[in-house]
Scaffold this motif. Structure first.
Motif, PDB file in Angstrom:
ATOM      1  N   ASN A 265       0.806  -1.211   0.000  1.00  0.00           N
ATOM      2  CA  ASN A 265       0.000   0.000   0.000  1.00  0.00           C
ATOM      3  C   ASN A 265       0.841   1.263   0.000  1.00  0.00           C
ATOM      4  O   ASN A 265       0.299   2.352   0.036  1.00  0.00           O
ATOM      5  CB  ASN A 265      -0.923   0.017   1.222  1.00  0.00           C
TER       6      ASN A 265
ATOM      7  N   HIS B 158      -1.962   7.814  -2.480  1.00  0.00           N
ATOM      8  CA  HIS B 158      -2.917   8.891  -2.244  1.00  0.00           C
ATOM      9  C   HIS B 158      -2.704  10.119  -3.122  1.00  0.00           C
ATOM     10  O   HIS B 158      -3.479  11.061  -3.066  1.00  0.00           O
ATOM     11  CB  HIS B 158      -2.884   9.313  -0.767  1.00  0.00           C
TER      12      HIS B 158
ATOM     13  N   TYR C 299      -6.169  11.949  -4.132  1.00  0.00           N
ATOM     14  CA  TYR C 299      -7.308  11.040  -4.197  1.00  0.00           C
ATOM     15  C   TYR C 299      -8.005  10.985  -2.836  1.00  0.00           C
ATOM     16  O   TYR C 299      -7.342  11.011  -1.801  1.00  0.00           O
ATOM     17  CB  TYR C 299      -6.864   9.618  -4.554  1.00  0.00           C
TER      18      TYR C 299
ATOM     19  N   GLU D 168      -9.476   8.348  -1.684  1.00  0.00           N
ATOM     20  CA  GLU D 168      -9.205   7.046  -1.060  1.00  0.00           C
ATOM     21  C   GLU D 168      -7.958   6.462  -1.695  1.00  0.00           C
ATOM     22  O   GLU D 168      -7.474   6.972  -2.699  1.00  0.00           O
ATOM     23  CB  GLU D 168     -10.349   6.047  -1.261  1.00  0.00           C
ATOM     24  N   THR D 169      -7.507   5.384  -1.151  1.00  0.00           N
ATOM     25  CA  THR D 169      -6.288   4.759  -1.662  1.00  0.00           C
ATOM     26  C   THR D 169      -6.500   4.285  -3.102  1.00  0.00           C
ATOM     27  O   THR D 169      -7.474   3.595  -3.404  1.00  0.00           O
ATOM     28  CB  THR D 169      -5.916   3.533  -0.810  1.00  0.00           C
ATOM     29  N   SER D 170      -5.602   4.676  -3.960  1.00  0.00           N
ATOM     30  CA  SER D 170      -5.737   4.297  -5.365  1.00  0.00           C
ATOM     31  C   SER D 170      -5.084   2.941  -5.610  1.00  0.00           C
ATOM     32  O   SER D 170      -4.157   2.547  -4.906  1.00  0.00           O
ATOM     33  CB  SER D 170      -5.067   5.351  -6.235  1.00  0.00           C
ATOM     34  N   GLN D 171      -5.595   2.244  -6.604  1.00  0.00           N
ATOM     35  CA  GLN D 171      -5.019   0.944  -6.961  1.00  0.00           C
ATOM     36  C   GLN D 171      -4.210   1.049  -8.250  1.00  0.00           C
ATOM     37  O   GLN D 171      -3.161   0.472  -8.410  1.00  0.00           O
ATOM     38  CB  GLN D 171      -6.135  -0.069  -7.223  1.00  0.00           C
TER      39      GLN D 171
ATOM     40  N   THR E  37      -9.980   3.170  -7.266  1.00  0.00           N
ATOM     41  CA  THR E  37      -9.747   2.860  -5.867  1.00  0.00           C
ATOM     42  C   THR E  37     -10.472   1.532  -5.655  1.00  0.00           C
ATOM     43  O   THR E  37     -10.933   0.931  -6.628  1.00  0.00           O
ATOM     44  CB  THR E  37     -10.324   3.953  -4.960  1.00  0.00           C
ATOM     45  N   ARG E  38     -10.589   1.107  -4.440  1.00  0.00           N
ATOM     46  CA  ARG E  38     -11.180  -0.222  -4.293  1.00  0.00           C
ATOM     47  C   ARG E  38     -12.608  -0.274  -4.845  1.00  0.00           C
ATOM     48  O   ARG E  38     -12.991  -1.227  -5.499  1.00  0.00           O
ATOM     49  CB  ARG E  38     -11.151  -0.640  -2.824  1.00  0.00           C
TER      50      ARG E  38
END
Lengths: 201, 988
Positions: B298, B340, B359, B361-364, B377-378
């Motif tokens: 992450n 982020h 972002y 939320e956490t980006s993928q 993101t998720r």
């Protein structure tokens, strides 16, 4: 996931014109073409089959037998799971060259333990009446060269072809004892290895 | 960051894979998906409304990475079998669906000596590319089709090539370059047109390889010093690379950003195997992002991407056989992302950070296109705007950000156009106008959902619910179409109108975003002439008009942008006036609109406003800026203004010469010539000239290179030509017009009158008047040349139509020194002749110019040949020139031959100090000879001889005088002079 996969690489070697491509075609497509071209370089066909309830993809590699194509075929020996050494029973020279083919394979495939590597010997074109190599002669050679199985085949008449290929698979699985590690291709693998998995909510 | 709720995503379809996809990639018209433990690739065709299976083929090992390249139409893979990683390229894969199931395999580097008869075009081929190190990552160049492979200690570039064998082209690769790298282990790479980006978990390095053979490529980068064959330097690798690996501590490097030359300090060594040069562009290092806890996965970088934008208006070959691309990279963009924050850099003439994306939320994963940044993101697919087109257009067009053109600034805040809910997003890819999205719901999560929402049916919505009963897979691969640009543009404009009345920043922001969106679409090199392009161009113009409207209402420092946007909208001035007047709710007009109107009326315009609109314009200026009214009325756009109404407004203005001239013009249009005359007579010539200087448009308008005299100028030509010529002289003197423009003006003005002459008299008047105003040397010679050539041209046509010039030779001589005094001998020569065309005075003017100090006689000689010697007048020109060139003897011969009466006047005037020997060495013997040879009628010669002897007696001493006298003369004739000479001697 296991490092080994269900993909079996089986390579056909032997003098030009002994019928390697015809054997492969007969096995995979159940056809025989008298007008086949010389194979140039290397080609392969996939054949899926079920062994002891497991689906196995058999990748049959057909090679060019002529000496001039040596440099095109030798790089692809590496990674083979089984080698089918082929000669024509109406051509004693092709039988005598089996030793050279075996040597060439062991050298280029970088086989660590040649004695335990699965070879299967095929005497093709038994539909032709004018034989130059007898069954006894061939069996003797097999016995003296690692005690490998010998099959008399005819791609034209489909004699013994399937049996020979199936024996090859059986030999691979038996020797490497990998049948229990096989991956059923119908099973979905949800845990992709290279990507990070996120926690669930 | 602003968040709108637009609809950049359109319809979606499901890729009908039979098994759970492992990896996927896409390009051209296809989506490639691996499944079955990664040993099989399924290909699906995606087009307008369908997504169907095209073919499938087995790979030789488990695919770990794969990439498709459109240029070579090949799929390249990193595969693993028996713990060995291999690099392979699949070509002709479209044949996998054909009847021929045989696949041919060959090594990279095609051997020409082997006749490849068997390999037919309808057979799939695998190219095995052996490497000395296991490949870790791959990237294909979308421009050239080349392949970059990243290994632990080297980067290898394979060059795509085609080999022609027996009338068919066979694809192959050359190992073109190996770069040895230290200090980084690449986990991801990007490659485009020589630009290379490599990324490890927390570091990014972007560089460019430049072949030293092509110097031209080198110069594309401003800073030449940064180009350097990078040698491995020990002192460089002091950072992460040298830390002991078995250290138990987590050591975090200081985050840093290095641009161009500074990158040398980054600790990563890059050394090419040949003499290729590597130019470092950008390096960034990050500290791990631990906001989500200490999970390495992450905290690391992802989605490194190089995105080119091309020069517009350049055609390119669609022929896949030609490996040389004709698309020219204008600017390269580089994107990479932390969990982020996303970073978008532009790599053009300089390297700079364009935008930061925060972002929620956490980006993928993220994909960058010229129009958007799509981030998953998720559980959300987010669509951000980008500034790529704003940056690209500034690289390409130096006229952006002027009064001609504008574009929203690069620094404008980016925004989120949409957040679309998707459950379990795993991966994203993009091609053309499709996004490919993989979702996989977690097993445990599915279990939970089963309990809570077991009855929910699976709908067409992206949210995929698994019911307890059906055995539907908990994964899906979607093809999401992006909304056509024009459609999304319209939605954004509609959206912005909701804010319009409130005049919020949101409204202008969306308008700007919509504009950039259309701009980016227009910069796509694949955009062909089509309906779609026509629609885009229309949308572009419309968006410029909207922006113009917006800025026209503003009173802020940006109000001036109304001008360039309105210009780019291609709307007529009338249209714009009607738009603004129509929508203006409050009394008074925005500063932006007045700025636009003032400028557009000042610049030359073809458009002539209708009477009604013209009056509207006058009303506007009368209300807000009276001082501008005279200038507005001088604009050719207002040619149709009603003169009566204009007069009313003019009456209210402060009187001035300019106002009077405009009034005179209006009166002229009303045929009130008395008023017209009176208005002009109110002011001195000087005041009028100043007024013309202020508004040359009273006299002329420019249309391209043409100069068009106004109706007022025609009126002046007939009534006050002197004033007109003086005005033009004043305009030229003050650099308001060039000499050529003045010529064009007079030619247009006098066209109908002087049909036979190509030089109108008024232009000659202008030249002569300009000489009187002492022009600078360069202009002087130019005018002298023009004038003399004109005089000669007239002289050579004795039967020309006479025109009275503005100034006589006498006037000219008195007005400036360029015209010299005419010598007495010339007067004597021409006095006998009935003077040719005294009326025009060209002879006198030419003689006067040649006698003056400014004229370079040598430059005149080519014209001299054109003048005959058939009259004394014309002969005088020849002799004048010879004399100016100090050819006295030649002149004397000619005079003695043709006009002996003038010889003494000539000699007395021209033979001066230093050349007096001519008297006795030339003139005396010549006269004696002519007297001797002529029997009668030699009085002129004898009288000349007497005058000559007188001069000689004055100048010479006795002995010399005696010696000079001829031997055969009568003593009685010569004696008096001898005596005079002796007397003179005695007196001294």
């Amino acid at each position: 996931m296991s490092a080994k996969s269900s993909l079996l690489k089986i390579i056909l070697l032997g003098d030009g014109g002994v019928g390697k491509s015809s054997l492969m075609n007969r096995y995979v497509t159940n056809k025989f073409d008298t007008q086949l071209f010389h194979t140039i370089g290397v080609e392969f066909l996939n054949k899926e089959l079920e062994v002891d309830g497991h689906l196995v993809t058999m990748q049959i590699w057909d090679t060019a037998g002529q000496e001039r194509f040596r440099s095109l075929r030798t790089p692809f020996y590496r990674g083979s799971d089984c080698c089918l050494l082929t000669f024509s029973v109406d051509d004693s020279q092709s039988f005598q060259n089996l030793t050279n083919w075996k040597k060439e394979f062991i050298y280029y495939a970088d086989v660590k333990d040649p004695d335990s590597f699965p070879f299967v010997i095929l005497g093709n074109k038994i539909d032709i009446t004018d034989r130059q190599v007898s069954v006894e002669e061939a069996q003797a050679w097999c016995r003296d060269n690692g005690n490998n199985p010998y099959f008399e085949t005819s791609a034209k008449d489909a004699t013994n072809v399937a049996a020979a290929f199936e024996e090859a698979v059986r030999r691979v699985l038996a020797i490497e004892d990998r049948s229990d590690q096989l991956i059923n291709t119908d099973t979905v693998n949800l845990h992709r290895k290279p990507k990070p998995t996120t926690a669930c909510c | 960051m602003r968040l709108y709720n637009c609809h950049p995503f359109g319809s979606q379809r499901i890729v009908p894979t039979m098994q759970a996809p492992d990896l996927f990639c896409c390009g051209r018209d296809s989506v490639f998906v691996t499944s079955a433990g990664g040993c099989k690739v399924e290909v699906f065709t995606v087009c307008q409304d369908l997504c169907q299976r095209l073919c499938s083929f087995s790979t030789l090992g488990k695919v770990l990475h794969m990439a498709y390249n459109d240029v070579g139409d090949y799929l390249v893979t990193i595969e693993e079998k028996n713990n060995i990683s291999s690099l392979r390229a699949y070509v002709n894969w479209r044949c996998a669906s054909n009847e021929n199931p045989r696949v041919s395999v060959r090594m990279v580097g095609f051997k020409m000596k082997s006749p490849h008869i068997g390999s037919s075009k309808d057979q799939m081929e695998i190219i095995e590319m052996p490497l000395s190190e296991p490949p870790l990552c791959i990237a294909c160049c979308p421009l050239q089709g080349d392949l970059l492979v990243g290994c632990k200690s080297k980067l290898i570039i394979f060059h795509l090539k085609y080999i022609s064998i027996q009338d068919s082209l066979i694809l192959d690769f050359d190992c073109a370059l190996i770069l040895h790298i230290t200090g980084i282990c690449p986990v991801q790479a990007s490659f485009c047109a020589g630009y290379i980006g490599i990324m490890s978990d927390l570091e990014v390095l972007v560089m460019k390889v430049v072949s030293t053979l092509s110097e031209t490529q080198l110069t594309t980068h401003q800073d030449m010093s940064e180009v350097e064959a990078f040698q491995e330097k020990d002192n460089l690798s002091t950072s992460a690379s040298q830390l002991p690996e078995s250290c138990d501590f987590v050591i975090c490097q200081r985050p840093m950003e290095l641009i161009s030359e500074e990158c040398k300090m980054c600790g990563i060594g890059v050394s090419p195997e040949d003499c290729t040069q590597v130019c470092h562009l950008l390096y960034r290092r990050f500290a791990p992002d631990f906001t989500e806890g200490i999970h390495v996965e992450n905290t690391r970088l992802h989605s490194l991407q190089l995105l080119p934008m091309y020069k517009t208006g350049i055609s390119f070959a669609t022929d896949p056989k030609s490996a040389t691309p004709q698309k020219e990279v204008l600017v390269m963009f580089c994107f990479f992302s932390m969990p982020h924050t996303g970073f978008l850099y532009s790599i053009g003439s300089t390297v700079k950070l364009l935008s930061l994306y925060q972002y929620p939320e956490t980006s993928q994963q993220a994909v960058l296109t010229p129009q958007f940044l799509h981030v998953i993101t998720r559980n959300n697919l987010q669509c951000f705007t980008v500034r790529c087109s704003a940056a690209a257009v500034r690289e390409e067009d130096p006229y952006i950000d002027t009064t001609m053109k504008s574009c929203p600034p690069v620094s404008m805040d980016v925004c989120t156009l949409r957040m679309q809910l998707f459950i379990g997003l795993k991966a994203i890819a993009h091609f053309k106008n499709y996004l490919i999205i993989l979702t996989k719901t977690n097993m445990e999560a599915t279990e939970e959902r089963r309990v809570s929402t077991s009855q929910r049916q699976r709908s067409k919505k992206p949210v995929k619910n698994k019911t307890a009963q059906d055995a539907e897979p908990n994964w899906n691969l979607y093809v999401v179409s992006t909304t056509p640009t024009v459609q999304l543009y319209k939605e954004m404009v509609e959206y912005s109108k909701r804010y319009e009345t409130a005049k919020t920043q949101g409204s202008i922001h969306l308008l700007n975003e919509a504009h950039l969106l259309v701009r980016a679409a227009l910069m796509d090199p694949n955009l062909e002439e089509s309906l779609a392009k026509t629609e885009l161009v229309a949308a572009f113009k419309e968006s410029c008009a909207h922006l113009g409207d917006w800025f026209s209402r503003l009173g802020t420092k940006h109000s001036h942008l109304a001008l360039p946007y309105y210009k780019m909208s291609c709307l007529s001035i009338s249209d714009i006036i009607n738009r603004v007047v129509g929508m203006e709710m409050l009394p008074g007009y925005g500063r932006g609109f007045l700025f636009y109107l003032k400028h557009v009326l000042f610049e030359e315009q073809d458009e002539q406003l209708s009477e009604a609109v013209a009056v509207k314009v006058i009303e506007i200026f009368n209300a807000v800026d009276k001082a501008q009214l005279p200038h507005v009325l001088c604009s050719p756009c207002l040619a149709h203004v009603c003169p009566t109404k204009a007069m009313v407004y003019l009456q209210n203005l402060q009187p001035s010469a300019l106002v009077s001239l405009i009034k005179a013009n209006m009166a002229r249009r009303m045929n009130d010539l008395d008023t017209c005359k009176n208005e002009i007579q109110h002011h001195s010539e000087m005041m009028l000239l100043c007024a013309f200087m202020d508004e040359p448009r009273l006299l002329m308008n420019h249309k391209g290179k043409e100069v068009i005299p106004t109706a007022l100028a025609f009126y002046f030509k007939d009534t006050v030509p002197g004033l007109l010529v003086a005005s033009l002289v004043a305009l030229h003197e003050n650099n308001k017009i060039s000499l050529t423009e003045a010529e064009l003006f007079f030619q247009a003005l006098c066209e109908k009158m002087d049909d036979e002459d190509n030089v109108p008299q008024m232009l000659v008047d202008f030249w002569e008047a300009r000489l009187s105003a002492y022009p600078p040397e360069s202009v002087l010679q130019d005018i002298l040349f023009k004038l003399t050539s004109y005089y000669v041209w007239r002289i050579c046509r004795p039967h020309h139509l006479c025109v009275k010039p503005l100034r006589s030779p006498e006037d000219l001589r008195n007005s400036c020194s360029h015209f010299g005094l005419i010598s007495p001998w010339i007067s004597k020569m021409v006095s006998k002749e009935s003077a040719l065309c005294n009326h025009c005075g060209e002879f006198l003017k030419l003689q006067s110019l040649l006698s003056g100090p400014s004229m370079d006689v040598k430059l005149f000689l080519p014209f001299l040949k054109l003048i005959p010697e058939d009259s004394n007048s014309s002969l005088s020109i020849h002799i004048l020139c010879a004399t100016r060139l100090m050819q006295y003897e030649k002149s004397i011969d000619k005079l003695l031959d043709c006009c002996p009466e003038a010889i003494i006047a000539y000699a007395k005037h021209e033979v001066k100090e230093g050349s007096q020997t001519i008297w006795w060495n030339k003139l005396l013997p010549e006269l004696c000879n002519r007297i001797r040879s002529s029997q009668s009628n030699n009085e002129v010669f004898i009288s000349s001889l007497k005058d000559t002897l007188e001069i000689m007696a004055m100048e010479l001493d006795t002995k010399d005088f005696l010696n000079a006298l001829p031997d055969d003369g009568t003593a009685a004739f010569f004696l008096p002079y001898l005596l005079n000479q002796s007397k003179k001697k005695l007196t001294f």
